[in-house]
Design a protein around this motif. Structure first.
Motif, short mmCIF file in Angstrom:
data_model
loop_
_atom_site.label_atom_id
_atom_site.label_comp_id
_atom_site.label_asym_id
_atom_site.label_seq_id
_atom_site.Cartn_x
_atom_site.Cartn_y
_atom_site.Cartn_z
N SER A 99 2.25 6.55 -7.02
CA SER A 99 1.25 7.50 -7.52
C SER A 99 1.76 8.93 -7.44
N VAL A 100 2.44 9.27 -6.33
CA VAL A 100 2.98 10.62 -6.19
C VAL A 100 4.06 10.89 -7.23
N PHE A 156 0.83 -1.21 0.00
CA PHE A 156 0.00 0.00 0.00
C PHE A 156 0.87 1.26 0.00
N ASN A 157 1.92 1.26 0.83
CA ASN A 157 2.82 2.42 0.86
C ASN A 157 3.56 2.59 -0.46
N ARG A 210 2.49 1.72 -3.37
CA ARG A 210 1.53 2.20 -4.38
C ARG A 210 1.32 3.71 -4.24
N ILE A 211 1.26 4.23 -2.99
CA ILE A 211 1.09 5.67 -2.79
C ILE A 211 2.32 6.43 -3.31
N ILE A 212 3.50 5.91 -3.00
CA ILE A 212 4.71 6.58 -3.47
C ILE A 212 4.78 6.59 -4.99
#
Length: 247
Positions: free
Chosen positions: A24-25, A17-18, A20-22
């Motif tokens: 996306s940013v 999950f982490n 995937r967020i990185i």
């Protein structure tokens, strides 16, 4: 599946999950470079504005908003408590936005601390204190001198200086007089200075040394001497009486 298995399963899920967020940013920053640069410039401008306008204090005053009412009367603490401190406290306890009122009586002095609610403007609090204090001053005994303290606390003490006579031609009384009549007013005219508190030196005063034997020989009482000193320091002017257009 036991607790150990569940912990081992949650770990990889949170890592994915982490990541995937990185991702996306990073993907958003690569696709919209102009928006990222504009956001960085706006943050820099906002940071510069905050640094240039923020009020900095070496020792920030985190205390409550309070106003000190100082009274002086040459009487014992018991009399001052009943005739000065108590009437002032009862008059100020009903003022708007007042949180606490504390009174302290000493020999010849009375202090009343009026603590207001948080976020109360200091000058609004001082004006309300003067408004309620003016109503109770008529009830105080004759000779009581009442005033409110300066609009600053001890945390605002930012400068300390000493007057030194290197020539040795001036006394401590001369230095104190120069401080009270010249330097004090110059410093109080500086923007941001609330009060100047002098310490030390000899305050100028006049003393009358009375010989009891000579008073007795002339038949003069001490009260007559005191009255003569009061009358000698008084000053009155004449006035004009108008009658039929003439003075």
């Amino acid at each position: 599946m036991g607790p150990a298995d569940s912990d081992s399963l949650i770990g990889p899920i949170s890592d994915r999950f982490n990541n995937r967020i990185i991702d996306s940013v990073i993907d958003f920053s690569v696709r919209y470079k102009a928006a990222v640069f504009i956001a960085v410039v706006l943050c820099c401008i906002a940071g510069y504005w905050c640094m240039s306008t923020i009020r900095l204090d070496a020792i920030p005053d985190l205390g409550d908003t309070q106003v000190i009412v100082y009274s002086r009367w040459e009487r014992s603490p018991e009399i001052i408590e009943s005739q000065v401190t108590y009437p002032i406290v009862t008059a100020l306890v009903g003022a708007p936005h007042v949180k606490t009122v504390r009174g302290v009586s000493d020999f010849g002095y009375s202090y009343v601390y009026v603590v207001f609610d948080d976020q109360t403007d200091l000058y609004w609090a001082r004006s309300r204190t003067l408004e309620y204090l003016s109503a109770v001053q008529a009830q105080l005994p004759d000779g009581v001198k009442t005033q409110i303290g300066p609009d600053a606390t001890s945390l605002g003490w930012v400068f300390q200086y000493a007057i030194v006579d290197t020539t040795g031609t001036h006394t401590l009384a001369d230095l104190r007089s120069y401080q009270d009549w010249y330097i004090r007013y110059y410093l109080r005219s500086v923007p941001g200075v609330s009060d100047v508190a002098p310490i030390g030196g000899f305050t100028r005063q006049y003393q009358v040394n009375v010989d009891p034997n000579r008073l007795r020989s002339y038949g003069i009482s001490m009260s007559q001497v005191v009255a003569a000193v009061h009358e000698g320091n008084g000053e009155t002017s004449g006035r004009l009486l108008e009658f039929g257009g003439t003075e």
